[in-house]
Design an enzyme around this catalytic site. Structure first.
Site, short mmCIF file in Angstrom:
data_model
loop_
_atom_site.label_atom_id
_atom_site.label_comp_id
_atom_site.label_asym_id
_atom_site.label_seq_id
_atom_site.Cartn_x
_atom_site.Cartn_y
_atom_site.Cartn_z
N CYS A 22 -0.30 4.08 2.35
CA CYS A 22 -0.14 3.78 3.84
C CYS A 22 1.23 4.09 4.19
O CYS A 22 1.37 4.52 5.36
CB CYS A 22 -0.62 2.56 4.04
SG CYS A 22 -2.23 1.87 3.61
N ASP A 23 2.22 3.42 3.47
CA ASP A 23 3.55 3.43 3.78
C ASP A 23 4.58 4.24 2.97
O ASP A 23 5.86 4.16 3.41
CB ASP A 23 3.92 1.74 3.83
CG ASP A 23 3.03 1.17 4.44
OD1 ASP A 23 2.69 1.55 5.88
OD2 ASP A 23 2.83 -0.01 4.32
N CYS A 68 0.86 -1.08 -0.05
CA CYS A 68 -0.21 0.04 -0.05
C CYS A 68 0.96 1.45 -0.25
O CYS A 68 1.68 1.43 0.95
CB CYS A 68 -0.95 -0.09 1.22
SG CYS A 68 -1.94 1.47 1.45
#
Length: 319
Positions: free
Chosen positions: A150-151, A147
């Site tokens: 997300c990261d 992701c």
């Protein structure tokens, strides 16, 4: 009380009928449970593993309104606790079948039990397609991510590898290019399959290199990813590339296998819904990452759950 004790206790208290059976305890399912109680309905959430679903695999969530940063596990716990303050019951089992004909629906569990309800909401999510190579599980969350949103920020000014050459891989690479210093795209084919315009946009960043006709053979590191070993699919030759992180975008697998022949799925296995989250079967809804949609995020899954209950409460409980 531990997770396993809680699951056992709830299983023994399982009733035969609920107004709404929610399959999946991620953000979409939990939100649906809360909204169902607020609508005066009697719901149950059936979760096969951990409350929160895929959120538990996210190191840090920084785009959930109200929290500058919160771990996926902590957010999962808070959501489930919120639902329990509304007395939303959870039971822990895997759903293997649903019965959609007639006014009363049924959900069949892997322990042989059946739950009857007026409405079914499918919130089973999807799983990133894995590489299936040595080191992948070991370094998941320690340099391997599925992701970018997300990261990506964890890899500011770092060199990363992106696995995949389709639209999803290059679109996520374009997003990552705003943060990282260099991207090496590893594609198993001799060319990219992404749209030409997307390819041009990524090339124009000046941060990308490509390795074609190659797949990941293994991943190595210490406390974090340090190296990806790459195998050429034609020659079999293995080379090593030093990287700080690996982002895998080779597709998602929706958790919809048990729905085949029950509701309409698209060619990739995602559930087709209308704007109210209803499937082609009356009173059967799908929310979150399991349904056909463009944006798959925690916030959109939660919104789907709220919309589904809003529609269900007004259209299936008037008699």
């Amino acid at each position: 009380m531990s997770f396993f004790e809680l699951g056992s206790a709830k299983k023994s208290d399982l009733k035969e009928y609920y107004d709404v059976t929610i399959i999946g305890g991620g953000p979409g399912g939990i939100t649906a449970g809360i909204y169902a109680v607020q609508a005066g309905l009697n719901p149950i959430i059936v979760e096969k593993a951990l409350d929160g679903g895929q959120m538990n695999n996210t190191q840090s969530v920084e785009n959930w309104t109200g929290f500058t940063s919160i771990s996926g596990m902590e957010l999962s716990e808070k959501m489930a606790d919120h639902a329990r303050t509304f007395d939303v019951p959870f039971t822990y089992a895997e759903v293997v079948d649903i019965e959609t004909n007639g006014l009363e629906k049924a959900v069949v569990l892997d322990n042989g039990k059946r739950i009857k309800s007026r409405v079914i909401i499918v919130a089973t999510g999807s799983n990133p397609r894995k590489l299936g190579v040595k080191g992948e599980e070991e370094f998941k969350g320690r340099g391997i991510s599925y992701c970018a949103t997300c990261d990506g920020h964890f890899f500011s000014n770092k060199h990363i590898a992106v696995i995949g050459g389709g639209n999803s891989a290059l679109d996520e690479s374009l997003y990552l290019s705003k943060m990282v210093s260099k991207i090496t795209v590893i594609q198993n084919l001799s060319k990219l399959t992404a749209d030409k315009l997307l390819q041009k946009k990524l090339n124009d960043t000046g941060k990308v290199e490509y390795i074609y006709s190659s797949v990941v053979d293994s991943v190595e590191g210490d406390s974090q990813v340090r190296k990806v070993n790459i195998r050429n699919v034609d020659s079999g030759e293995i080379t090593s590339l030093g990287v700080d992180g690996i982002f895998v975008f080779i597709g998602l697998i929706p958790n919809s296998q048990f729905l085949k022949g029950k509701v309409e799925l698209n060619e990739f296995g995602y559930v087709k819904t209308n704007d109210f989250m209803e499937t082609n079967k009356k009173a059967v809804y799908a929310v979150g990452d399991v349904r056909e949609k463009e944006v798959r995020q925690i916030v959109t899954a939660a919104a789907d759950g709220a919309i589904a209950i809003y529609h269900a409460a007004r259209n299936h409980f008037n008699d």
